[in-house]
Design an enzyme around this catalytic site. Structure first.
Site, PDB file in Angstrom:
ATOM      1  N   HIS A 174       0.862  -1.187   0.000  1.00 29.39           N
ATOM      2  CA  HIS A 174       0.000   0.000   0.000  1.00 29.39           C
ATOM      3  C   HIS A 174       0.890   1.226   0.000  1.00 29.39           C
ATOM      4  O   HIS A 174       1.890   1.270   0.700  1.00 29.39           O
ATOM      5  CB  HIS A 174      -0.848   0.063   1.278  1.00 29.39           C
ATOM      6  CG  HIS A 174      -1.692  -1.149   1.485  1.00 29.39           C
ATOM      7  ND1 HIS A 174      -2.892  -1.326   0.851  1.00 29.39           N
ATOM      8  CD2 HIS A 174      -1.504  -2.236   2.259  1.00 29.39           C
ATOM      9  CE1 HIS A 174      -3.421  -2.483   1.230  1.00 29.39           C
ATOM     10  NE2 HIS A 174      -2.588  -3.057   2.087  1.00 29.39           N
ATOM     11  N   ASN A 176       0.688   5.796  -0.361  1.00 32.40           N
ATOM     12  CA  ASN A 176      -0.189   6.893   0.012  1.00 32.40           C
ATOM     13  C   ASN A 176      -1.342   7.025  -0.967  1.00 32.40           C
ATOM     14  O   ASN A 176      -2.445   7.389  -0.590  1.00 32.40           O
ATOM     15  CB  ASN A 176       0.605   8.191   0.036  1.00 32.40           C
ATOM     16  CG  ASN A 176       1.286   8.365   1.363  1.00 32.40           C
ATOM     17  OD1 ASN A 176       0.625   8.379   2.398  1.00 32.40           O
ATOM     18  ND2 ASN A 176       2.605   8.442   1.336  1.00 32.40           N
ATOM     19  N   THR A 179      -3.213   1.005  -3.767  1.00 27.35           N
ATOM     20  CA  THR A 179      -2.742  -0.329  -3.423  1.00 27.35           C
ATOM     21  C   THR A 179      -2.252  -1.017  -4.687  1.00 27.35           C
ATOM     22  O   THR A 179      -2.861  -0.872  -5.743  1.00 27.35           O
ATOM     23  CB  THR A 179      -3.908  -1.144  -2.812  1.00 27.35           C
ATOM     24  OG1 THR A 179      -4.390  -0.404  -1.686  1.00 27.35           O
ATOM     25  CG2 THR A 179      -3.469  -2.515  -2.360  1.00 27.35           C
ATOM     26  N   LYS A 195      -1.793  -1.212 -10.047  1.00 28.88           N
ATOM     27  CA  LYS A 195      -1.936  -0.215  -8.985  1.00 28.88           C
ATOM     28  C   LYS A 195      -3.336   0.366  -9.073  1.00 28.88           C
ATOM     29  O   LYS A 195      -3.744   0.862 -10.126  1.00 28.88           O
ATOM     30  CB  LYS A 195      -0.900   0.894  -9.169  1.00 28.88           C
ATOM     31  CG  LYS A 195      -0.923   1.925  -8.073  1.00 28.88           C
ATOM     32  CD  LYS A 195       0.320   2.762  -8.132  1.00 28.88           C
ATOM     33  CE  LYS A 195       0.482   3.583  -6.883  1.00 28.88           C
ATOM     34  NZ  LYS A 195       1.815   4.142  -6.768  1.00 28.88           N
ATOM     35  N   ASP A 283       9.126  11.527  -7.892  1.00 22.88           N
ATOM     36  CA  ASP A 283       8.915  10.674  -6.718  1.00 22.88           C
ATOM     37  C   ASP A 283      10.020   9.621  -6.630  1.00 22.88           C
ATOM     38  O   ASP A 283       9.760   8.430  -6.474  1.00 22.88           O
ATOM     39  CB  ASP A 283       7.531  10.014  -6.806  1.00 22.88           C
ATOM     40  CG  ASP A 283       6.997   9.613  -5.443  1.00 22.88           C
ATOM     41  OD1 ASP A 283       7.626   9.981  -4.418  1.00 22.88           O
ATOM     42  OD2 ASP A 283       5.957   8.917  -5.384  1.00 22.88           O
TER      43      ASP A 283
HETATM   44  P1  ATP Z   1       3.907   6.061  -2.341  1.00 25.04           P
HETATM   45  O1  ATP Z   1       2.456   5.861  -2.487  1.00 25.04           O
HETATM   46  O2  ATP Z   1       4.256   7.106  -1.371  1.00 25.04           O
HETATM   47  O3  ATP Z   1       4.557   6.255  -3.684  1.00 25.04           O
HETATM   48  P2  ATP Z   1       4.950   3.354  -2.344  1.00 25.04           P
HETATM   49  O4  ATP Z   1       5.790   3.537  -3.561  1.00 25.04           O
HETATM   50  O5  ATP Z   1       5.502   2.490  -1.271  1.00 25.04           O
HETATM   51  O6  ATP Z   1       4.579   4.740  -1.709  1.00 25.04           O
HETATM   52  P3  ATP Z   1       2.986   2.122  -4.035  1.00 25.04           P
HETATM   53  O7  ATP Z   1       3.531   2.800  -5.228  1.00 25.04           O
HETATM   54  O8  ATP Z   1       1.498   2.053  -3.878  1.00 25.04           O
HETATM   55  O9  ATP Z   1       3.540   2.766  -2.719  1.00 25.04           O
HETATM   56  O10 ATP Z   1       3.581   0.643  -4.021  1.00 25.04           O
HETATM   57  C1  ATP Z   1       3.356  -0.233  -2.953  1.00 25.04           C
HETATM   58  C2  ATP Z   1       4.354  -1.361  -3.023  1.00 25.04           C
HETATM   59  O11 ATP Z   1       4.027  -2.233  -4.087  1.00 25.04           O
HETATM   60  C3  ATP Z   1       5.774  -0.916  -3.321  1.00 25.04           C
HETATM   61  O12 ATP Z   1       6.437  -0.573  -2.133  1.00 25.04           O
HETATM   62  C4  ATP Z   1       6.373  -2.132  -3.984  1.00 25.04           C
HETATM   63  O13 ATP Z   1       6.971  -2.955  -3.012  1.00 25.04           O
HETATM   64  C5  ATP Z   1       5.192  -2.834  -4.608  1.00 25.04           C
HETATM   65  N1  ATP Z   1       5.202  -2.658  -6.070  1.00 25.04           N
HETATM   66  C6  ATP Z   1       4.824  -1.556  -6.761  1.00 25.04           C
HETATM   67  N2  ATP Z   1       4.915  -1.743  -8.084  1.00 25.04           N
HETATM   68  C7  ATP Z   1       5.379  -3.020  -8.261  1.00 25.04           C
HETATM   69  C8  ATP Z   1       5.711  -3.830  -9.406  1.00 25.04           C
HETATM   70  N3  ATP Z   1       5.587  -3.364 -10.639  1.00 25.04           N
HETATM   71  N4  ATP Z   1       6.171  -5.078  -9.182  1.00 25.04           N
HETATM   72  C9  ATP Z   1       6.309  -5.552  -7.940  1.00 25.04           C
HETATM   73  N5  ATP Z   1       6.035  -4.839  -6.822  1.00 25.04           N
HETATM   74  C10 ATP Z   1       5.571  -3.594  -6.970  1.00 25.04           C
HETATM   75 MG    MG Z   2       5.401   3.582  -5.564  1.00 25.99          MG
END
Ligand code: ATP
Ligand code: MG
Length: 418
Positions: A174, A176, A179, A195, A283
């Protein structure tokens, strides 16, 4: 050969390796090898000699993930091929897919003769390229397609990616904004990362976001996550991208400098690519740097859609520790701000910085990226030319691959049997 006997390939070591020798204009012969990691280049040539006795074969080829042929002429190149193959096996295992044999193509060979002292069986099934499920790039706009804007609009309007075709599996994390799920795309048989972000916005803004996301189809870099499509359902947008089986850097423990260096080189290349398209990442942080068991490093979650960034920002709470000072104080945002975030990301992911434990180039790199004055930070070409990046800019994905595999293996063993 020590590298094969340790770490990520420990699990593979005892596995039977099936090498599929492709015969020009004919079928293929499957050769079962019980000591895969110990295999030498000569052994393979010997067996090719049994299969194709009339030809003089001095080399063979295999295909990389893009279908490009790579020639093998030595033990060194054999090692690289096996490393690549085992990483694909690892990925197939993680994704619960069928393990494909290692397919090789003898160079300049004549049709097979009668001799077959190894008792090899001719494989009468269709070759892997036919019996694997169609790669997503066959049926969907992949990031390597250079489509016209009109075509892209059509694809988006037709919704090549849609909710009905997707089966959500595990939650990957998850953030910000939303998910991220690991999901199965039924028509292509491909695993995706989807996402899902809740956005209470007008239809007009939804359309604007979809059109802004179009540029993602044109992104064509091995350092940028592959984009497969996006769609709105009610008040949520789903963005479908390539799944990275190593996840993001934030969940790894301290990263040794020789691995971190290779990761940093890939991240700098990814950023340089985005900047060349006039895209600011906005970001940069460890959770937006993804790795896989093939040793690839890719950037995700960059701000191509201003509208999407703005819409998420409305619901955003908290602070972003990776933001450059000028951004926090509301000043202009530029490439320099991405560079700050790059510096802080690697400082955080490296072991704590006690004096003497880090190479001078590494410390210098971080210090330069985190100069308070944006203009004093290195420009893209200076980042690429920095000694720390130069030192590790050797494209050695095996180093990263082995580290990812070892860490995943350790994580699994700590979790115990599920
Ligand atoms: P923020 O929302 O602040 O950017 P974040 O990057 O941790 O924070 P998300 O972008 O929602 O949040 O991603 C959540 C998690 O999902 C990530 O920390 C990562 O571990 C996993 N993730 C994201 N994209 C992928 C992907 N393409 N393949 C595998 N895991 C992923
Ligand atoms: Mg992210």
């Amino acid at each position: 050969m020590l590298w094969l006997a340790i770490g990520p390939f420990r699990a593979m070591e005892n596995q039977v390796l099936v090498i599929r020798i492709k015969i020009p204009n004919s079928g293929a012969v499957d050769w079962t090898v019980h000591s895969g990691p110990q295999l030498l280049f000569r052994d393979v040539l010997d067996v090719i000699g049994q299969v194709l006795p009339e030809a003089t074969t001095t080399a063979f080829e295999y295909e990389d993930e893009d279908g490009d042929r790579i020639t093998v002429r030595s033990d060194e190149e054999m090692k690289a091929m096996l490393s690549y193959y085992y990483s694909t096996v690892m990925e197939q295992q993680v994704n619960g897919q069928l393990i494909e044999p290692l397919q090789i193509f003898p160079r300049a060979c004549k049709p097979p003769g009668e001799r077959n002292i190894h008792g090899l069986k001719v494989n009468t099934r269709a070759g892997p390229s036919q019996h694997t499920s169609p790669a997503i790039s066959d049926s969907l706009p992949s990031n390597s397609l250079k489509k016209s804007s009109a075509e892209l609009k059509k694809i988006l309007a037709n919704g090549q990616m849609n909710e009905q075709d997707i089966r959500y599996r595990d939650t990957l994390g998850h953030g910000n904004g939303g998910t991220v799920y690991k999901a199965y795309h039924v028509p292509s048989g491909k695993i995706l990362a989807v996402k899902v972000i809740l956005l209470d916005i007008t239809l007009e803004l939804q359309k604007q976001i979809m059109s802004e996301l179009e540029i993602l189809y044109k992104c064509d870099s091995s350092y940028i996550i592959g984009f497969y499509g996006a769609f709105f359902v009610e008040n949520r947008i789903s963005i479908c991208t390539e799944y990275m089986d190593g996840g993001s850097l934030d969940v790894y423990r301290k990263i040794p400098e020789h691995v971190l260096g290779r990761i940093a080189a890939a991240v700098v290349k990814g950023l340089t690519y985005l900047w060349s398209l006039k895209i600011l990442h906005r970001d940069v942080k460890p959770s937006n740097m993804l790795v896989n068991t093939k040793g690839q490093v890719k950037l995700c979650d960059f701000g191509v859609s201003t509208q999407l960034v703005n819409s998420i920002a409305k619901t955003y709470v908290g602070t972003n520790a990776y933001m450059a000072p000028e951004r926090i104080s509301g000043e202009q945002y530029g490439i320099h701000s991405d560079v700050w975030s790059l510096g802080i990301s690697f400082m955080e992911d490296s072991p704590v910085l006690p004096a003497g434990e880090f190479s001078h180039p590494f410390v210098h790199f971080i210090t330069q990226c985190m100069r308070k004055q944006p203009k004093e930070r290195p420009a893209p070409e200076e980042l690429m030319g920095h000694p720390f990046i130069m030192q590790f800019n050797d494209g050695n994905s095996t180093v990263v691959s082995m580290w990812v595999c070892r860490e995943l293996e350790e994580r699994r063993s700590q979790q115990g049997p599920s």
